[in-house]
Every structure is written in C-alpha cells, then in structure tokens.
Design an enzyme around this catalytic site. Structure first.
Site, PDB file in Angstrom:
ATOM      1  N   ALA A 158       0.834  -1.211   0.000  1.00 10.47           N
ATOM      2  CA  ALA A 158       0.000   0.000   0.000  1.00 10.47           C
ATOM      3  C   ALA A 158       0.868   1.259   0.000  1.00 10.47           C
ATOM      4  O   ALA A 158       0.492   2.277  -0.588  1.00 10.47           O
ATOM      5  CB  ALA A 158      -0.921  -0.015   1.212  1.00 10.47           C
ATOM      6  N   CYS A 159       2.055   1.187   0.618  1.00 14.83           N
ATOM      7  CA  CYS A 159       2.935   2.361   0.696  1.00 14.83           C
ATOM      8  C   CYS A 159       3.636   2.640  -0.630  1.00 14.83           C
ATOM      9  O   CYS A 159       4.342   3.640  -0.758  1.00 14.83           O
ATOM     10  CB  CYS A 159       3.966   2.148   1.803  1.00 14.83           C
ATOM     11  SG  CYS A 159       5.006   0.702   1.526  1.00 14.83           S
ATOM     12  N   GLY A 160       3.477   1.750  -1.616  1.00 14.11           N
ATOM     13  CA  GLY A 160       4.082   1.959  -2.932  1.00 14.11           C
ATOM     14  C   GLY A 160       5.356   1.159  -3.136  1.00 14.11           C
ATOM     15  O   GLY A 160       5.823   1.007  -4.256  1.00 14.11           O
TER      16      GLY A 160
END
Ligand code: FMN
Length: 191
Positions: A158-160
């Site tokens: 989710a943080c990339g």
C-alpha cells in the site's frame, strides 16, 4: 455421548492497512464451523470496526482489558484458556515486538502471554520494517517459542514499495490455522 464442541479460534487483529482483510478471514473461519473470538487492538480499530468483526463472528469483539473487568470478569484469561489456536492477522511490527517481549498491556498481549495454544502470525508491514534487524530478531524469538508463520507475501505494498510485507492470502491463513488445529487435537487425545 459427549457433545463435540467446535474448534475455538482467537483472532487478533492489529493496526495494519491490511486489517480490512480480517473481515474475509473471520468470515472464512465461521464458514468452516469454527467458533471465532476476535480481539481488536486500539489501532486495529482505526482500520476496521468492532461492529464488522462482531457481525461476522456473531459475538462481541474484545477491545479492552478494562471493559470486561468492570463486569467482574477477566475475559482475557477465559479466552486464553478456551483457545485451540490463536492467530494474529494482520500482525504489525509493533505487535510482534510486544509479543516477543511478553508485553501484556492490552487484551491481545495478555492473551498471547496467558495462552498455551498454538500461535499463528500473519505479518503485514512495510518491506523495510519487515527486513529490519529488530523485527527479524523478534520473529526468531517467537519462532523459537513455537510460533507458526504465514507470509508475508511479496508484491506491491500500500505504501508503494515492492517487496515482502503483504499479508498472506486468506486461504493460506485458513490452511495454516487448520494445520495448527490438527496439532491441538492430536495433543488433546494423546495420553
Ligand atoms: C495508515 C497506516 C497504515 C499502517 N500500516 C501498518 C502496517 O501495515 N504494518 C505495521 O506494522 N504497522 C502499520 N502502521 C503502524 C501501526 O498502526 C502502529 O505501529 C501501531 O502502533 C500498531 O498498533 P497495534 O499493533 O497495537 O495494532 C500503520 C499506520 C498507519 C497510520
């Protein structure tokens, strides 16, 4: 003839972005006929509501040591005794650190310390957090005490970032809990 009770699973849900997937996990456990008692940490409740887990498990969700103590009960000890398997999914880095060091400042920590049931962790966190020497040392401590692991999987987080840190698929967690249950049953029938 003694009535067979369904397997009792204590499901700890902690404050990870993956916590929403605990809804599917809880539902999958109930569909297997397991009795599911969910524990939600304070930060877990920022990601998924007690109401969601309660509706899916058909039981109240445990969120605080103090709510239950007001009724004269020590529900965390009841949960610890009842559990055939304790599973923490998702398990944050902070939760693993607390568990490794025996910290019992919340209902999940107290159950982890008081229970002798097989313990399954499904970690979910940023790749660097997972790879950090502190987290890996905590994983080793918990493994030495017999904890079982599902994941984390690799992929886009989710943080990339891309790497290990994704919570394992629900089906894999269900399968691991099923294996842990077999172990509990074998222990209960052996002399
Ligand atoms: C948006 C957001 C997402 C987060 N996701 C994670 C995560 O996936 N894994 C993790 O270890 N911590 C994550 N954290 C940090 C934890 O929520 C934080 O360490 C918290 O203290 C964990 O508490 P708990 O283990 O009691 O639930 C996240 C924080 C925020 C604000």
């Amino acid at each position: 003839m003694a009535e067979r009770r369904p397997p009792c699973i204590v499901l700890g849900v902690t404050g990870s972005i993956a916590a929403f997937r605990a809804a599917d996990l809880a539902s999958g456990m109930v569909q297997k006929g397991w009795e599911v008692h969910a524990i939600l940490t304070g930060d877990g409740a920022r990601f998924i509501t007690p109401l969601t887990l309660s509706a899916l498990t058909h039981r109240p969700v445990h969120t605080s040591l103090w709510e239950e103590a007001e009724g004269g009960r020590m529900g965390h000890l009841d949960l610890a005794r009842m559990a055939d398997v304790v599973v923490v999914a998702p398990a944050t880095a902070d939760c693993l650190a607390r568990a490794a060091h025996g910290m019992a400042g919340d209902v999940l920590g107290a159950v982890l310390l008081a229970s002798r049931a097989p313990l399954v962790f499904a970690p979910a966190m940023n790749t660097q957090m997972w790879r950090h020497a502190a987290t890996q040392a905590n994983v080793r401590i918990l493994t030495q005490r017999g904890a079982r692991w599902v994941g984390p999987g690799e992929g886009r987080l989710a943080c990339g970032e891309v790497g290990p840190g994704r919570m394992a698929p629900v089906a894999e967690i269900l399968a691991e809990v099923g294996k842990a249950l077999t172990k509990t049953k074998a222990k209960k029938v052996s002399p």
